[in-house]
Design an enzyme around this catalytic site. Structure first.
Site, PDB file in Angstrom:
ATOM      1  N   LEU A 280      -4.557  -6.999   4.333  1.00  0.00           N
ATOM      2  CA  LEU A 280      -4.599  -5.806   5.165  1.00  0.00           C
ATOM      3  C   LEU A 280      -3.192  -5.315   5.444  1.00  0.00           C
ATOM      4  O   LEU A 280      -2.265  -6.104   5.594  1.00  0.00           O
ATOM      5  CB  LEU A 280      -5.278  -6.105   6.501  1.00  0.00           C
ATOM      6  CG  LEU A 280      -6.794  -6.325   6.521  1.00  0.00           C
ATOM      7  CD1 LEU A 280      -7.256  -6.562   7.947  1.00  0.00           C
ATOM      8  CD2 LEU A 280      -7.527  -5.132   5.934  1.00  0.00           C
ATOM      9  N   LYS A 281      -3.026  -4.008   5.546  1.00  0.00           N
ATOM     10  CA  LYS A 281      -1.756  -3.418   5.961  1.00  0.00           C
ATOM     11  C   LYS A 281      -1.907  -2.967   7.409  1.00  0.00           C
ATOM     12  O   LYS A 281      -2.508  -1.957   7.692  1.00  0.00           O
ATOM     13  CB  LYS A 281      -1.407  -2.230   5.064  1.00  0.00           C
ATOM     14  CG  LYS A 281      -0.132  -1.495   5.477  1.00  0.00           C
ATOM     15  CD  LYS A 281       1.085  -2.358   5.253  1.00  0.00           C
ATOM     16  CE  LYS A 281       2.370  -1.589   5.585  1.00  0.00           C
ATOM     17  NZ  LYS A 281       2.557  -1.433   7.055  1.00  0.00           N
ATOM     18  N   HIS A 282      -1.381  -3.796   8.326  1.00  0.00           N
ATOM     19  CA  HIS A 282      -1.370  -3.396   9.730  1.00  0.00           C
ATOM     20  C   HIS A 282      -0.341  -2.282   9.910  1.00  0.00           C
ATOM     21  O   HIS A 282       0.685  -2.241   9.225  1.00  0.00           O
ATOM     22  CB  HIS A 282      -1.020  -4.589  10.619  1.00  0.00           C
ATOM     23  CG  HIS A 282      -2.090  -5.634  10.662  1.00  0.00           C
ATOM     24  ND1 HIS A 282      -2.897  -5.840  11.744  1.00  0.00           N
ATOM     25  CD2 HIS A 282      -2.491  -6.532   9.733  1.00  0.00           C
ATOM     26  CE1 HIS A 282      -3.743  -6.828  11.496  1.00  0.00           C
ATOM     27  NE2 HIS A 282      -3.508  -7.264  10.271  1.00  0.00           N
ATOM     28  N   GLY A 456      -4.203   0.603   5.254  1.00  0.00           N
ATOM     29  CA  GLY A 456      -4.479   0.410   3.838  1.00  0.00           C
ATOM     30  C   GLY A 456      -4.530  -1.049   3.455  1.00  0.00           C
ATOM     31  O   GLY A 456      -4.621  -1.954   4.295  1.00  0.00           O
TER      32      GLY A 456
END
Length: 1240
Positions: A280-282, A456
């Site tokens: 996951l892209k935090h 994203g």
């Protein structure tokens, strides 16, 4: 003279290897510099005693091993006089240090190779067995209680390790500070009481020995009276030591398109060569922590509110995880990072540093990288080892998925395509959990902590063994519960920021004091030291030059100098900022300076250009994101200078630059494949950040029309589906009107844009389900104005609030030409440089018989003859003659002009055609030096030019260089692609012959001399004319040499040009093709994938029509039914639906990804029809050994529906048949048609 001498510790020094080694260890001998040999005394010329238990056998241990051992011992007490210098010159190249991975048989841990590049043997978590001799030797050493001296020369120190060090723990010699910090009560309770006292002995520049205690009384005000380094002159006795202090992953730019990267990833996983790792892209900011002395860093800065917030949040995470043990664990964590020279990188997610896609519900960090800095090239942990590290320290981890089969990796990309335009955290995580081979939930739940808006995913190729490695890590390191969950931990980040609103310094002070001394005992990076505050910490600008001029004292320094030198010579868009290193204050002197250097890259183009340089020079170290270097400039005497220089050359010569560890679990992969990475962002996030936040400036400064042009261009670049574009256009137009009405002419701040955007989006989403799907999630509003961190001067040092650059598409493979409708005008303009022949071309176009092939009038506006501002005059002319073809005879070199041309196109219903000289370009400019030489030559051949730029102009060369630099920062691909994206058209002027000899050396030299002089001039005077300023004499001399050289090479410069008549002919052909619509639209390669709704087998319509005609003739019932249906014109497409994401879920659709574009045999077994619809019943065949099974209860292909009836109504035919309202005609034997599996 020291060949194979036995040292006091039992280690042997071998001159032939220049290394220390111990008979009991199996490790390759550790390198030791010849510098040590010059420290012997005349009385003992043939002996060298090092009173330090080096424990070289422990060098074989990996950090996870050291981490386990670390938790078995008491924390080491923080020293008040720890070494202030760089350690062990010998270990600068860590290629000889071997690490043994903790859990993996085929490790993905950083693995240094020994001499010769051999690979390691099998690796295990267990400590390496030692011989009895080794144990005895080590025990005897450990039991000794002697004073240990640092062997230091200038700033070169062989630091001792504590005598009481437990066995089995790797103790790298620290690179710390001299002004120690007091420990907290918790630390003191657990500190080792019997520490061996140290006497640090240092050598000044004259060879005298001084006690470090004397240097603690440095007169700070005297030292910093002037900018430190101003009076420091580099000479033959000046040396440099530099080491990376904190860094994040290198930024690798894929040379291939996203579609090609995806295809290669699937291919590698399918062939068993790699595993795809997805995380996951935090949505936050980069934060790096290297220990209480190593420092806290943001992406391009330190010592500010960004890092203060990061330290506070990190401390908070420790308290939540460890409860009452938190302070002790914080101190141990600091010691561990310092002793092992490590840096932990995190995504800092908080509501106090400005808005991203959604204000997080909680403030937190997620660990994204763990880096061993050592004394050379950084080594990054693989994801399994990051998880092991984080679970041992109870640090937050990210959600990770692994895809190790063709089916799973194909399903992943299909799942993203199905979700890319409407995905939020819940459906994305659910879909990936269903299709992944391994799913490792993060210790931080994105949905609970940040919310549903997901920025994203990051997908990258890792070792095929990663899955096995991950399974072992998860088994050995279970997730620990939070000790302080639900407990009161005092004021939080938002409360502290809200209570301290006077200025940034007050907020930082309150945050750091709240953290406590166990994690942050030293605040000098934020507030300075003594009379020197943080605002005066900037070092003299000349330090960077001195950094490059000084002799490197080790291999690491030489490689870092190589990076900086290359970037400055190539004029990369980057800054090298130096600051005082306050941690080294007690060791500073006029001849011994310490700094921190920040390598701040301003543009992503620098990373792309640097990556190209690495292909030409594989020995280059990478250009990292978040790049901080500790710098030590020092002087010594003549004799020692010679020895250091000699030793440094030996180290560099013996070090194999290509022998380095792979990073992040990519062992065994080719460099190109090891760097395969793709970032996949969701439209629901991009609506907020790219389209709303980043469009605020355009909306308020240029108006709604410009804003609409901006967001439409963004959606075009993203290849957004037509339906979503229509929905977004409606919503964004409404947003623009709403926010302009509410704010008037005062622009909404991008740092708090969600205060207005979130309520608007919430109300918009409530109107209908389609709007809710478009928005994704809205309504969980967090008010930030009361606790937003104060960032003085409105700066954004991290770049998080800057306009995010869109991905540059690949360069067009051919000249790209679009169609211009006849009922609108045309603007022909020239993004070029004086001398590109635009005025001559305009005359030829005006005089060309038949013009551009239609009846529209053609007129030209020559910039040199128009008084006042040129482009407004063009706009006025366009309004008077909107359907004319306008030749804008003026150079149009930048985006500001291009935007004006776009405005004219919108306001006067016109298209625009950029006409550019064809040139190969350089890495940083779309025009090559050959092209620039021709342009200069043409200008110098002019006489009586209307714009006075000819051979009589005293500064003609300077003007050409000025125009040339207007294009700096874009290579040819970027330049052409941006023009093609903006205007849909690129026409090229043939300029240079393909078969030509290289540029003569005198011509090349005089141009490069001018470029360097231009650089000096603009740095000092900006755009001041060359006839003025400090370099006016140099410019006069250069202009004279330029004319002489070009006159002497006139024959060559004429010979390499394409004949003008030929250029005119080709340009006219291209422009006529544009005007007549005889050429294809631009083919810049974009993502060919978009949102997916359902999976189906597509059947060939022609074959279906032929089959129906045949059945009509052979079966009277079928013939009677189809008689009035006109199937030849009504049947436009045919497919068998396999799964629909609304009915069957994302994973069900995505699982067909492995069969994408494969042929599937389809048996038509019966025809069912009613008065409203007709369909063939089908039986699906197999792809390879896999049977294709439809998720529909009744697989069929719809061939006809009555007017107003939706195709999905054919699903009811089976029920209608049972009710007697439909007819079934079996087809015996079944007819087979081959179709292709596709996504729709």
């Amino acid at each position: 003279m020291y060949e194979n001498q036995s040292l006091a510790t039992g280690f042997i020094f071998s001159r032939s290897f220049g290394r220390l080694w111990h008979p009991s260890t199996l490790c390759y001998p550790t390198p030791v510099p010849r510098l040590l040999r010059i420290l012997h005394t005349p009385e003992r010329p043939n002996s060298l005693t090092i009173n330090t238990p080096l424990h070289l056998h422990s060098l074989c241990m990996s950090v996870p091993q050291r981490l386990i051992s670390f938790f078995r011992r008491k924390p080491k007490k923080l020293s008040n006089s720890s070494s202030n210098s760089f350690s062990h010159l010998s270990s600068t190249h860590s290629t000889t240090r071997k690490f043994h991975s903790s859990v993996s048989d085929s490790s993905t841990m950083p693995n240094h190779k020994g001499k010769g590049g051999g690979s390691s043997k099998e690796q295990t978590w267990k400590e390496k067995p030692k011989s009895e001799k080794s144990t005895t030797t080590t025990s005897s050493i450990s039991s000794s209680a002697m004073k240990v001296d640092d062997l230091q020369f200038g700033s070169l120190t062989v630091n001792p390790v504590p005598v009481q060090t437990p066995q089995g723990i790797w103790k790298p010699r620290s690179f710390g500070t001299t002004n120690g910090v007091s420990t907290s009560s918790v630390e003191q309770e657990h500190a080792v009481s019997n520490q061996t006292s140290k006497v640090v002995v240092e050598s000044n520049g004259n060879g005298a020995i001084v006690n470090s205690a004397e240097k603690n009384n440095v007169d700070i005000s005297k030292l910093f009276k002037n900018l430190l380094g101003t009076d420091f002159n580099v000479d033959n006795y000046t040396f440099l030591l530099s080491q990376i202090r904190a860094t994040f992953y290198p930024k690798f730019e894929n040379e291939k398109s996203d579609q090609e990267v995806r295809t290669r990833m699937i291919e590698m996983v399918s062939n068993g060569l790699a595993t795809l790792e997805v995380s996951l892209k935090h949505s936050g900011s980069l934060f790096m922590y290297a220990g209480h002395e190593g420092g806290a860093y943001a992406k391009n800065s330190f010592g500010n509110v960004y890092t203060a917030v990061g330290v506070f949040v990190l401390g908070r995470m420790f308290r939540e995880a460890w409860g009452t043990e938190a302070f002790k664990k914080q101190a141990e964590f600091n010691n561990f990072l310092e002793e092992n020279r490590m840096c932990v990188s995190m995504e800092l997610v908080t509501a106090v540093l400005g808005d991203h896609g959604q204000r997080p519900r909680e403030d937190y960090v997620v660990v994204t990288a763990v880096t061993e800095l050592g004394n050379g090239k950084p080594n990054f942990y693989s994801t399994p080892d990051i998880i092991a590290f984080c679970r041992k320290w109870r640090l937050p981890t990210n959600h990770v998925w692994l895809f190790s089969t063709r089916k799973s990796v194909s399903s992943f990309f299909a799942a993203f395509d199905a979700l890319c335009e409407e995905g939020t955290a819940t459906p994305v995580c659910k879909a990936l959990d269903e299709v992944a081979d391994i799913s490792i939930p993060g210790s931080i739940d994105h949905i609970k902590a940040q919310g549903e808006i997901l920025e994203g995913l990051v997908a990258r190729i890792v070792s095929h063994e990663s899955s096995k490695h991950m399974e072992k890590v998860l088994k050995e390191f279970p997730l620990s519960p939070l000790e302080a969950a639900g407990h009161d931990m005092g004021l939080g980040l938002r409360e502290i920021c809200a209570a301290n609103r006077s200025d940034e310094k007050q907020q930082m002070k309150a945050l750091l004091q709240s953290v406590g001394t166990s994690l942050c005992p030293d605040h000098s990076d934020w507030f300075g030291i003594g009379s020197v505050d943080a605002h005066s910490r900037n070092a003299d600008r000349s330090i960077v030059s001195k950094f490059l001029q000084a002799q490197s004292a080790d291999y690491s320094t030489a490689k870092l100098q190589e990076i900086v030198r290359l970037m400055r010579e190539k004029r990369f868009p980057a800054a090298f900022k130096c600051y005082y290193n306050f941690h080294k204050i007690s060791s500073m002197a006029s001849d011994n300076l310490h700094f921190k250097m920040v390598i701040h890259v301003h543009s992503d183009s620098a990373f792309r250009r640097y990556h190209k340089e690495m292909r030409y020079n594989p020995g280059l170290w990478p250009l990292y994101r978040g790049f901080f270097v500790d710098v030590n400039l020092f002087k010594t005497n003549k004799e020692r200078a010679a020895e250091i220089a000699k030793d440094s050359k030996v180290i560099v010569k013996k070090t194999n630059p290509n022998c380095h560890t792979s990073t992040s679990g990519t062992e065994g992969l080719a460099d190109e494949d090891a760097n395969l990475m793709i970032k996949l962002k969701f439209l629901t996030y991009k609506i907020r950040t790219f389209l709303i936040r980043n469009g605020l400036s355009t909306l308020f400064k240029e108006g709604p029309a410009a804003y609409k042009s901006y967001y439409l261009r963004q959606m075009k670049i993203w290849n957004t589906s037509a339906g979503k574009q229509r929905e977004l256009t409606k919503m964004l137009d409404e947003w623009a009107a709403y926010i302009r009405r509410k704010c008037g002419n005062k622009q909404l701040s991008s740092s708090i844009y969600l205060s207005e955007a979130e309520p608007f989006l919430e109300q918009y989403a409530k109107r209908c389900p389609e709007n809710q799907t478009l928005i994704g999630s809205a309504g969980n509003f967090v008010r930030a104005e009361d606790f937003l961190a104060i960032i003085e001067g409105g700066r954004d040092e991290e770049g998080d609030l800057d306009t995010e650059r869109s991905t540059t598409p690949s360069s067009p493979s051919t000249i790209v030409i679009d169609t211009v409708p006849k009922d609108e005008g045309l603007i022909v303009f020239f993004p070029g440089i004086p001398g590109c022949a635009k005025s001559a071309l305009c005359k030829e176009i005006l005089n060309a018989p038949g013009g551009l092939g239609d009846d529209r009038p053609v007129h030209s506006l020559m910039g040199d003859l128009i008084k006042g501002k040129y482009w407004p005059k063009v706009a006025d002319e366009r309004k008077r003659k909107p359907y004319a073809i306008t030749l804008a005879d003026k150079n149009a070199p930048n985006e500001e002009v291009w935007r004006q041309i776009e405005d004219m196109c919108r306001s006067t219903r016109a298209s625009a055609v950029p006409v550019i000289p064809d040139s190969e370009g350089t890495d940083s400019n779309p025009f090559s030096l050959d092209a620039l030489a021709v342009f200069i030559f043409r200008v110098l051949q002019r006489a009586n030019h209307p714009g006075n730029l000819d051979n009589a102009s005293p500064n003609a060369g300077y003007v050409l260089l000025m125009f040339y630099h207007l294009y700096d920062g874009k290579d040819r691909r970027e330049f052409e692609s941006e023009l093609a994206e903006r205007f849909g058209t690129v026409v090229k002027i043939p300029l240079l012959k393909a078969e030509r000899s290289p540029l003569p050396s005198p011509v090349k030299s005089v141009i490069e001399e001018g470029l360097n002089l231009y650089k000096l001039h603009t740095r000092r005077h900006g755009r001041l004319d060359s006839t003025k300023g400090a370099y006016s004499r140099e410019w006069t001399n250069w202009e004279k040499r330029l004319r002489e050289v070009f006159s002497g090479n006139a024959e060559y410069l004429n010979a390499i040009q394409v004949p003008f008549d030929s250029s005119v002919k080709q340009v006219l052909e291209q422009l006529r093709a544009v005007a007549k619509g005889g050429s294809a639209t631009p083919s810049t390669e974009k993502r060919k994938f978009g949102t997916i709704v359902f999976a189906a087998v597509t059947l060939p319509v022609t074959e279906m029509k032929t089959l129906l005609e045949s059945l009509s003739q052979t079966n009277p019932k079928i013939g009677a039914f189809l008689k009035d249906k006109d199937m030849h014109n009504n049947l436009e497409k045919a497919h068998v639906t396999l799964a629909h994401k609304r009915s069957h879920g994302i994973a069900a659709v995505a699982n067909y990804g492995v069969y994408l574009n494969q042929n599937v045999p389809v048996d038509l077994t019966a025809l069912l029809f009613s008065d409203k619809s007709a369909a063939f019943e089908v039986r699906l065949g197999s792809v390879g050994n896999d049977e294709i099974i439809s998720k529909n209860q009744w697989p069929h292909v719809t061939i006809w529906t009555a007017k107003g009836v939706l195709p999905k109504e054919a699903n009811t035919l089976l029920q209608l048949l049972s009710d007697g309202k439909a007819t079934r005609i079996d087809i015996e034997p079944p007819i087979t048609i081959s179709g292709t599996l596709d996504f729709y």
